[in-house]
Enzyme design. Structure first.
Site, PDB file in Angstrom:
ATOM      1  CB  SER A  39      -1.039   0.001   1.252  1.00  0.00           C
ATOM      2  OG  SER A  39      -2.022   1.068   1.025  1.00  0.00           O
TER       3      SER A  39
ATOM      4  CG  ASP B 288      -7.578  -1.858  -3.634  1.00  0.00           C
ATOM      5  OD1 ASP B 288      -8.023  -1.050  -2.864  1.00  0.00           O
ATOM      6  OD2 ASP B 288      -6.108  -2.153  -3.586  1.00  0.00           O
TER       7      ASP B 288
ATOM      8  CG  HIS C 130      -6.091  -1.431   0.065  1.00  0.00           C
ATOM      9  ND1 HIS C 130      -5.527  -1.154  -1.290  1.00  0.00           N
ATOM     10  CD2 HIS C 130      -5.144  -1.051   1.072  1.00  0.00           C
ATOM     11  CE1 HIS C 130      -4.426  -0.296  -0.811  1.00  0.00           C
ATOM     12  NE2 HIS C 130      -4.368  -0.288   0.550  1.00  0.00           N
TER      13      HIS C 130
HETATM   14  C1  MLT Z   1      -1.452   5.923  -0.209  1.00  0.00           C
HETATM   15  O1  MLT Z   1      -1.835   7.281   0.442  1.00  0.00           O
HETATM   16  O2  MLT Z   1      -0.106   5.641  -0.483  1.00  0.00           O
HETATM   17  C2  MLT Z   1      -2.420   5.012  -0.704  1.00  0.00           C
HETATM   18  O3  MLT Z   1      -3.681   5.915  -0.671  1.00  0.00           O
HETATM   19  C3  MLT Z   1      -2.599   3.957  -0.115  1.00  0.00           C
HETATM   20  C4  MLT Z   1      -2.896   4.135   1.350  1.00  0.00           C
HETATM   21  O4  MLT Z   1      -1.712   4.353   2.267  1.00  0.00           O
HETATM   22  O5  MLT Z   1      -3.882   3.779   1.895  1.00  0.00           O
END
Ligand code: MLT
Length: 209
Positions: A105, A155, A186
């Site tokens: 992520s 996701d 996700h």
């Molecule tokens: C981010 O902010 O890098 C993406 O939205 C993924 C997350 O951290 O939720």
């Protein structure tokens, strides 16, 4: 451990020939999160696990965002460079080869930014639930660098077009991209572990003389 420029944990491996992994957690995680996953994906490899320096309502991240999926790109650039410098420091301190990033992520997004901005720092990357980190990346030569992207079909945070755009961007720069989409959201699943382990095993056996 708080020495060096980033809070991190280092777990030395018992297989010197295995490429070390650089572990990069998701929003709200820390340097402890991905150690079990890294150990399962790359048994015996040294693991360098870092905590993101940015806090969002107390939750560690690797760069600032303006909203979910909307990034402060100046901060992405600054933090990706800081993290790349940390990797160089840590390589010296722990006598490590260039690592393969394993990011989830937000951690996958900073790993993708490092590939685009400081490609020499990483031997490759496994990007779990990654997005395009920079809308106008600089021209970069990723000449055959192995990259695995694992996306979730349902996701809610990352539209399929976005992860596809990242795959195309890295491929156009010359990376050897393997983009898989799993029937998940996700969150990480057992299938991520299987796909990543197999990808890494194939890559390491190709690298053997
Ligand atoms: C981010 O902010 O890098 C993406 O939205 C993924 C997350 O951290 O939720």
């Amino acid at each position: 451990m708080t020495e060096l420029s980033h809070i991190h944990r280092f777990a030395p491996g018992n297989r010197r020939e295995a490429t070390p992994l650089l572990l990069l957690h998701g929003t709200g995680g820390d340097e402890n999160d991905l150690l079990p996953l890294g150990g399962a994906i790359a048994p015996g490899a040294s693991l360098l696990s870092v905590r993101g320096k940015v806090l969002e309502h107390g939750m560690p991240r690797f760069f600032r965002r303006l909203a979910e999926g909307v990034f402060d790109e100046d901060d992405v650039i600054r933090r990706a460079n800081e993290l790349a410098d940390f990797v160089l420091e840590a390589r010296q301190r722990y006598d490590l080869a260039a690592p393969i990033a394993l990011g989830y992520s937000n951690g996958a997004n900073i790993a993708a930014a490092m590939l685009l901005l400081r490609p020499e720092v990483l031997a490759g990357a496994m990007l779990l639930r990654a997005m395009v980190p920079l809308s106008k990346p600089p021209k970069v030569d990723l000449a055959g660098k192995p990259v695995l992207i694992v996306s979730g079909q349902s996701d809610p945070i990352i539209p399929p077009s976005n992860s596809q755009r990242l795959a195309t961007m890295l491929e156009k720069a010359g990376a050897a991209v393997d983009h898989r989409t799993l029937p998940v959201g996700h969150q990480l699943s057992q299938a991520d572990l299987t796909v990543a382990s197999q990808w890494l095993e194939t890559r390491q056996s190709l690298a053997l003389p």
